[in-house]
Design a protein around this motif. Structure first.
Motif, PDB file in Angstrom:
ATOM      1  N   SER A   1       0.825  -1.208   0.000  1.00 33.33           N
ATOM      2  CA  SER A   1       0.000   0.000   0.000  1.00 33.33           C
ATOM      3  C   SER A   1       0.857   1.256   0.000  1.00 33.33           C
ATOM      4  CB  SER A   1      -0.926   0.007   1.226  1.00 33.33           C
ATOM      5  OG  SER A   1      -1.862  -1.030   1.141  1.00 33.33           O
ATOM      6  N   ALA A   2       1.902   1.260   0.826  1.00 38.01           N
ATOM      7  CA  ALA A   2       2.760   2.444   0.921  1.00 38.01           C
ATOM      8  C   ALA A   2       3.552   2.672  -0.359  1.00 38.01           C
ATOM      9  CB  ALA A   2       3.705   2.296   2.115  1.00 38.01           C
ATOM     10  N   PHE A   3       4.150   1.613  -0.901  1.00 37.70           N
ATOM     11  CA  PHE A   3       4.931   1.767  -2.128  1.00 37.70           C
ATOM     12  C   PHE A   3       4.050   2.191  -3.301  1.00 37.70           C
ATOM     13  CE2 PHE A   3       8.069  -1.553  -0.346  1.00 37.70           C
ATOM     14  CZ  PHE A   3       8.926  -0.566   0.131  1.00 37.70           C
ATOM     15  N   ALA A   4       2.839   1.649  -3.368  1.00 39.79           N
ATOM     16  CA  ALA A   4       1.924   2.008  -4.453  1.00 39.79           C
ATOM     17  C   ALA A   4       1.469   3.455  -4.325  1.00 39.79           C
ATOM     18  CB  ALA A   4       0.717   1.072  -4.459  1.00 39.79           C
ATOM     19  N   ARG A   5       1.208   3.886  -3.104  1.00 39.87           N
ATOM     20  CA  ARG A   5       0.694   5.238  -2.872  1.00 39.87           C
ATOM     21  C   ARG A   5       1.786   6.304  -3.041  1.00 39.87           C
ATOM     22  NH1 ARG A   5      -0.587   4.476   2.082  1.00 39.87           N
ATOM     23  NH2 ARG A   5       1.335   5.376   2.909  1.00 39.87           N
ATOM     24  N   ASP A   6       2.965   6.057  -2.442  1.00 42.16           N
ATOM     25  CA  ASP A   6       3.989   7.099  -2.369  1.00 42.16           C
ATOM     26  C   ASP A   6       5.186   6.865  -3.290  1.00 42.16           C
ATOM     27  OD1 ASP A   6       2.462   8.310  -0.340  1.00 42.16           O
ATOM     28  OD2 ASP A   6       3.423   7.084   1.196  1.00 42.16           O
ATOM     29  N   GLY A   7       5.280   5.667  -3.880  1.00 44.89           N
ATOM     30  CA  GLY A   7       6.480   5.326  -4.636  1.00 44.89           C
ATOM     31  C   GLY A   7       7.573   4.856  -3.693  1.00 44.89           C
ATOM     32  N   TYR A   8       8.496   4.090  -4.217  1.00 46.66           N
ATOM     33  CA  TYR A   8       9.551   3.543  -3.366  1.00 46.66           C
ATOM     34  C   TYR A   8      10.345   4.641  -2.673  1.00 46.66           C
ATOM     35  CZ  TYR A   8      13.855   1.353  -1.834  1.00 46.66           C
ATOM     36  OH  TYR A   8      14.916   0.945  -1.055  1.00 46.66           O
ATOM     37  N   ASP A   9      10.787   5.627  -3.451  1.00 45.88           N
ATOM     38  CA  ASP A   9      11.712   6.632  -2.913  1.00 45.88           C
ATOM     39  C   ASP A   9      11.096   7.440  -1.773  1.00 45.88           C
ATOM     40  OD1 ASP A   9      13.789   5.963  -4.773  1.00 45.88           O
ATOM     41  OD2 ASP A   9      12.669   7.028  -6.310  1.00 45.88           O
ATOM     42  N   ALA A  10       9.816   7.768  -1.870  1.00 42.13           N
ATOM     43  CA  ALA A  10       9.179   8.614  -0.854  1.00 42.13           C
ATOM     44  C   ALA A  10       8.624   7.823   0.327  1.00 42.13           C
ATOM     45  CB  ALA A  10       8.063   9.440  -1.490  1.00 42.13           C
ATOM     46  N   THR A  11       8.581   6.517   0.232  1.00 43.06           N
ATOM     47  CA  THR A  11       8.024   5.706   1.322  1.00 43.06           C
ATOM     48  C   THR A  11       9.000   5.643   2.495  1.00 43.06           C
ATOM     49  OG1 THR A  11       6.685   4.347  -0.150  1.00 43.06           O
ATOM     50  CG2 THR A  11       7.245   3.402   1.973  1.00 43.06           C
ATOM     51  N   LYS A  12       8.479   5.869   3.681  1.00 45.49           N
ATOM     52  CA  LYS A  12       9.286   5.826   4.907  1.00 45.49           C
ATOM     53  C   LYS A  12       8.965   4.559   5.695  1.00 45.49           C
ATOM     54  CE  LYS A  12      10.784   9.975   4.049  1.00 45.49           C
ATOM     55  NZ  LYS A  12      12.060  10.087   3.330  1.00 45.49           N
ATOM     56  N   MET A  13       9.989   4.010   6.326  1.00 47.04           N
ATOM     57  CA  MET A  13       9.784   2.816   7.144  1.00 47.04           C
ATOM     58  C   MET A  13       8.818   3.093   8.296  1.00 47.04           C
ATOM     59  SD  MET A  13      11.410   0.241   5.797  1.00 47.04           S
ATOM     60  CE  MET A  13      12.198  -1.026   6.817  1.00 47.04           C
ATOM     61  N   ASP A  14       8.804   4.327   8.805  1.00 44.60           N
ATOM     62  CA  ASP A  14       7.857   4.672   9.869  1.00 44.60           C
ATOM     63  C   ASP A  14       6.418   4.476   9.393  1.00 44.60           C
ATOM     64  OD1 ASP A  14       9.650   6.280  12.003  1.00 44.60           O
ATOM     65  OD2 ASP A  14      10.299   6.778   9.977  1.00 44.60           O
ATOM     66  N   ALA A  15       6.159   4.894   8.144  1.00 40.96           N
ATOM     67  CA  ALA A  15       4.804   4.778   7.601  1.00 40.96           C
ATOM     68  C   ALA A  15       4.415   3.315   7.425  1.00 40.96           C
ATOM     69  CB  ALA A  15       4.708   5.522   6.274  1.00 40.96           C
ATOM     70  N   ILE A  16       5.367   2.494   7.007  1.00 45.43           N
ATOM     71  CA  ILE A  16       5.085   1.061   6.841  1.00 45.43           C
ATOM     72  C   ILE A  16       4.798   0.418   8.195  1.00 45.43           C
ATOM     73  CG2 ILE A  16       6.085  -1.163   6.189  1.00 45.43           C
ATOM     74  CD1 ILE A  16       7.558   0.359   3.931  1.00 45.43           C
TER      75      ILE A  16
ATOM     76  N   PHE B   1      11.626  -4.209   0.160  1.00 49.90           N
ATOM     77  CA  PHE B   1      11.168  -4.056  -1.223  1.00 49.90           C
ATOM     78  C   PHE B   1      11.409  -5.335  -2.018  1.00 49.90           C
ATOM     79  CE2 PHE B   1      11.881  -2.196  -5.581  1.00 49.90           C
ATOM     80  CZ  PHE B   1      10.568  -1.802  -5.796  1.00 49.90           C
ATOM     81  N   LEU B   2      12.570  -5.947  -1.824  1.00 44.77           N
ATOM     82  CA  LEU B   2      12.872  -7.210  -2.503  1.00 44.77           C
ATOM     83  C   LEU B   2      11.859  -8.279  -2.102  1.00 44.77           C
ATOM     84  CD1 LEU B   2      14.611  -9.135  -4.192  1.00 44.77           C
ATOM     85  CD2 LEU B   2      16.078  -9.442  -2.185  1.00 44.77           C
ATOM     86  N   ALA B   3      11.562  -8.385  -0.814  1.00 43.61           N
ATOM     87  CA  ALA B   3      10.600  -9.391  -0.340  1.00 43.61           C
ATOM     88  C   ALA B   3       9.219  -9.146  -0.935  1.00 43.61           C
ATOM     89  CB  ALA B   3      10.533  -9.376   1.187  1.00 43.61           C
ATOM     90  N   VAL B   4       8.830  -7.880  -1.029  1.00 44.37           N
ATOM     91  CA  VAL B   4       7.526  -7.536  -1.617  1.00 44.37           C
ATOM     92  C   VAL B   4       7.479  -7.963  -3.083  1.00 44.37           C
ATOM     93  CG1 VAL B   4       6.114  -5.577  -2.383  1.00 44.37           C
ATOM     94  CG2 VAL B   4       6.952  -5.664  -0.039  1.00 44.37           C
ATOM     95  N   LEU B   5       8.498  -7.590  -3.848  1.00 40.05           N
ATOM     96  CA  LEU B   5       8.522  -7.926  -5.273  1.00 40.05           C
ATOM     97  C   LEU B   5       8.546  -9.438  -5.490  1.00 40.05           C
ATOM     98  CD1 LEU B   5      10.985  -5.286  -6.781  1.00 40.05           C
ATOM     99  CD2 LEU B   5       8.492  -5.290  -6.868  1.00 40.05           C
ATOM    100  N   GLN B   6       9.354 -10.134  -4.703  1.00 41.88           N
ATOM    101  CA  GLN B   6       9.433 -11.592  -4.852  1.00 41.88           C
ATOM    102  C   GLN B   6       8.094 -12.248  -4.524  1.00 41.88           C
ATOM    103  OE1 GLN B   6      12.808 -12.413  -2.308  1.00 41.88           O
ATOM    104  NE2 GLN B   6      14.185 -12.603  -4.057  1.00 41.88           N
ATOM    105  N   SER B   7       7.431 -11.750  -3.505  1.00 46.19           N
ATOM    106  CA  SER B   7       6.132 -12.295  -3.121  1.00 46.19           C
ATOM    107  C   SER B   7       5.116 -12.135  -4.250  1.00 46.19           C
ATOM    108  CB  SER B   7       5.639 -11.596  -1.850  1.00 46.19           C
ATOM    109  OG  SER B   7       4.321 -11.978  -1.545  1.00 46.19           O
ATOM    110  N   ILE B   8       5.078 -10.956  -4.848  1.00 48.67           N
ATOM    111  CA  ILE B   8       4.143 -10.691  -5.942  1.00 48.67           C
ATOM    112  C   ILE B   8       4.492 -11.556  -7.154  1.00 48.67           C
ATOM    113  CG2 ILE B   8       3.285  -8.944  -7.556  1.00 48.67           C
ATOM    114  CD1 ILE B   8       3.913  -6.847  -5.332  1.00 48.67           C
TER     115      ILE B   8
END
Length: 198
Positions: free
Chosen positions: A24-39, A61-68
């Motif tokens: 949800s965070a990566f889709a909404r904010d993009g990888y670069d703008a996503t903060k670990m606090d928000a996740i 990010f790697l775990a997310v991509l691999q899961s998908i």
């Protein structure tokens, strides 16, 4: 008191919650703008707990991509084992991918967007994409037996990029039905692949 606070999640359940919050965070904010606090906040955990599971945003990010990716490849492999003819299996594979885009648009955007600001994350994304290409090439062997490896690899790269492009277009223009998008893919790819086997 909130029942979610009382219930202790298993490590596997917490990891699944982190992955979902990350998508949800990566889709909404993009990888670069996503903060670990928000996740961490999205997953309902503390930041130290998040780092217990994933040492960095890149690792997450790697775990997310691999899961998908692995979920998509599993769908494709199941279809490849079906008893239908090659064209029907190809159609079902395309439909399965587009069903994923339709049902999980956030995950689709994360998978299809390569980060621009972090070279390591960009490389991670490309490596996962290369794994997807290899999986598509393996599936193509069931449709096109006897093809040279380079032809399978080139066709897989073309198909993957084409499917990704039409998926992004569809996400931005959600009017057409999934069946209509499937027909476009069949008309522009399968017919040509079929001609090459004659």
């Amino acid at each position: 008191m909130d029942s979610r606070v009382r219930k202790r999640l298993s490590a596997e359940g917490r990891r699944a919650r982190i992955i979902a919050a990350s998508i949800s965070a990566f889709a909404r904010d993009g990888y670069d703008a996503t903060k670990m606090d928000a996740i961490a906040a999205g997953a309902g955990i503390t930041k130290p707990v998040l780092y217990d599971h994933f040492p960095s945003k890149q690792a997450l990010f790697l775990a997310v991509l691999q899961s998908i990716r692995d979920g998509l490849l599993a769908r494709g492999e199941a279809i490849a084992q079906e008893g239908a003819g090659p064209e029907q299996r190809f159609r079902r594979s395309v439909d399965a991918f587009l069903a994923f885009v339709e049902q999980a648009p956030e995950a689709a955007r994360v998978l299809l967007t390569i980060p621009a600001g972090d070279p390591v994350a960009a490389q991670v994304s490309r490596e996962v994409q290369a794994g997807a290409s290899a999986g598509i090439a393996a599936l193509l062997t069931t449709f096109m037996p006897g093809w040279a490896p380079w032809r399978l690899q080139a066709s897989a790269a073309f198909l993957k990029e084409g499917l990704h492009a039409i998926a992004v277009w569809w996400l931005d223009h959600p009017g057409p039905r999934r069946a209509e998008i499937v027909e476009i893919v069949l008309e522009t790819t399968w017919r040509g692949l079929q001609r090459q086997t004659r």
